[in-house]
Enzyme design. Structure first.
Site, PDB file in Angstrom:
ATOM      1  N   TYR A   1     -12.465  -2.247  -3.922  1.00 18.23           N
ATOM      2  CA  TYR A   1     -12.919  -2.644  -2.705  1.00 18.23           C
ATOM      3  C   TYR A   1     -14.556  -2.318  -2.510  1.00 18.23           C
ATOM      4  O   TYR A   1     -14.851  -2.141  -1.394  1.00 18.23           O
ATOM      5  CB  TYR A   1     -12.226  -1.682  -1.637  1.00 18.23           C
ATOM      6  CG  TYR A   1     -10.991  -1.966  -1.094  1.00 18.23           C
ATOM      7  CD1 TYR A   1     -10.775  -3.013  -0.354  1.00 18.23           C
ATOM      8  CD2 TYR A   1      -9.946  -1.292  -1.659  1.00 18.23           C
ATOM      9  CE1 TYR A   1      -9.510  -3.374   0.079  1.00 18.23           C
ATOM     10  CE2 TYR A   1      -8.428  -1.316  -1.219  1.00 18.23           C
ATOM     11  CZ  TYR A   1      -8.248  -2.450  -0.327  1.00 18.23           C
ATOM     12  OH  TYR A   1      -7.109  -2.915   0.431  1.00 18.23           O
TER      13      TYR A   1
ATOM     14  N   ASN B   1      -2.239   0.145   6.775  1.00 25.11           N
ATOM     15  CA  ASN B   1      -1.538  -0.965   7.208  1.00 25.11           C
ATOM     16  C   ASN B   1      -0.698  -1.634   6.311  1.00 25.11           C
ATOM     17  O   ASN B   1      -0.554  -3.046   6.316  1.00 25.11           O
ATOM     18  CB  ASN B   1      -2.660  -1.762   7.834  1.00 25.11           C
ATOM     19  CG  ASN B   1      -3.571  -2.263   6.874  1.00 25.11           C
ATOM     20  OD1 ASN B   1      -3.445  -1.985   5.710  1.00 25.11           O
ATOM     21  ND2 ASN B   1      -4.593  -3.252   7.521  1.00 25.11           N
TER      22      ASN B   1
ATOM     23  N   LYS C   1       0.731  -1.279   0.230  1.00 28.31           N
ATOM     24  CA  LYS C   1      -0.013   0.006  -0.059  1.00 28.31           C
ATOM     25  C   LYS C   1       0.948   1.269  -0.179  1.00 28.31           C
ATOM     26  O   LYS C   1       1.957   1.329   0.336  1.00 28.31           O
ATOM     27  CB  LYS C   1      -1.086  -0.033   1.171  1.00 28.31           C
ATOM     28  CG  LYS C   1      -1.976  -0.967   1.200  1.00 28.31           C
ATOM     29  CD  LYS C   1      -2.986  -1.154   2.225  1.00 28.31           C
ATOM     30  CE  LYS C   1      -4.092  -2.065   2.262  1.00 28.31           C
ATOM     31  NZ  LYS C   1      -5.050  -1.962   3.406  1.00 28.31           N
TER      32      LYS C   1
ATOM     33  N   HIS D   1      -2.201  -5.527   1.539  1.00 28.02           N
ATOM     34  CA  HIS D   1      -3.455  -6.169   1.735  1.00 28.02           C
ATOM     35  C   HIS D   1      -3.375  -7.410   0.907  1.00 28.02           C
ATOM     36  O   HIS D   1      -2.360  -7.702   0.341  1.00 28.02           O
ATOM     37  CB  HIS D   1      -4.274  -5.468   0.393  1.00 28.02           C
ATOM     38  CG  HIS D   1      -5.480  -6.295   0.109  1.00 28.02           C
ATOM     39  ND1 HIS D   1      -6.815  -6.321   0.860  1.00 28.02           N
ATOM     40  CD2 HIS D   1      -5.744  -7.152  -1.060  1.00 28.02           C
ATOM     41  CE1 HIS D   1      -7.495  -7.269   0.198  1.00 28.02           C
ATOM     42  NE2 HIS D   1      -7.000  -7.726  -0.860  1.00 28.02           N
TER      43      HIS D   1
ATOM     44  N   GLU E   1      -9.684 -11.121  -7.324  1.00 26.72           N
ATOM     45  CA  GLU E   1      -8.741 -10.159  -7.342  1.00 26.72           C
ATOM     46  C   GLU E   1      -7.391 -10.196  -8.065  1.00 26.72           C
ATOM     47  O   GLU E   1      -7.060  -9.017  -8.682  1.00 26.72           O
ATOM     48  CB  GLU E   1      -8.167 -10.074  -5.586  1.00 26.72           C
ATOM     49  CG  GLU E   1      -9.300  -9.561  -4.749  1.00 26.72           C
ATOM     50  CD  GLU E   1      -8.900  -9.432  -3.626  1.00 26.72           C
ATOM     51  OE1 GLU E   1      -9.804  -9.109  -2.609  1.00 26.72           O
ATOM     52  OE2 GLU E   1      -7.914  -9.666  -3.132  1.00 26.72           O
TER      53      GLU E   1
END
Ligand code: CMP
Length: 139
Positions: free
Chosen positions: A50, A113, A10, A116, A127
């Site tokens: 998402y 965080n 990320k 993913h 995905e």
């Protein structure tokens, strides 16, 4: 069984030059990076990726963050790759993440965080197809 899972490094992690350290954690755990590209997601791509979280109160924050800087999208392959990747990442909230996991070492908050990972083999397939053509996966 040998599985594949979708991983995203990320923007909080690319910003801090952590791509190599995070990839080392995956490789040390026996996961092979069989596809990888650095890209900047549009807001629309982040919202589409998402979409399952669109009703959550943090959806706006999440999608704006994911479009705020470069990400590295990648496919990890290995024995039980979906679960293994989740173990290497650690819990979503870094406060709950086990020592030595990516989120324990690098994540800044539950939102920022660092990584993913797909949550199940079925979502992994969806995905992976969102970001990669089959010909881009080199095992
Ligand atoms: P990820 O595995 O990418 O899937 C959905 C993401 O939503 C999750 O990691 C978190 O980064 C994010 N998320 C979960 N809970 C919150 C929250 N309370 N506030 C902001 N982001 C969150």
């Amino acid at each position: 069984a040998i599985e594949r899972t979708l991983s995203i490094i990320k923007p909080d992690a690319t910003r801090r030059n952590l791509t190599g350290k995070i990839n080392a954690k995956f490789e040390d755990a026996g996961l092979r990076i069989v596809a990888q590209k650095r890209m900047k997601l549009s807001i629309e791509q982040a919202q589409q990726f998402y979409a399952v979280h669109s009703a959550r109160p943090f959806f706006g924050e999440l999608t704006e963050f994911m479009a705020s800087g470069p990400v590295v999208v990648q496919v990890l392959e290995g024995e039980g790759a979906v679960l293994k990747n989740r173990e290497v990442m650690g819990a979503t909230n870094p406060k709950d993440a086990a020592p030595g996991t990516i989120r324990a070492e690098f994540a800044e908050s539950v939102g920022e965080n660092s990584v993913h990972g797909s949550d199940a083999p079925e979502t992994a397939a969806q995905e992976i197809a969102f970001f990669f053509a089959g010909t881009e996966l080199v095992g």
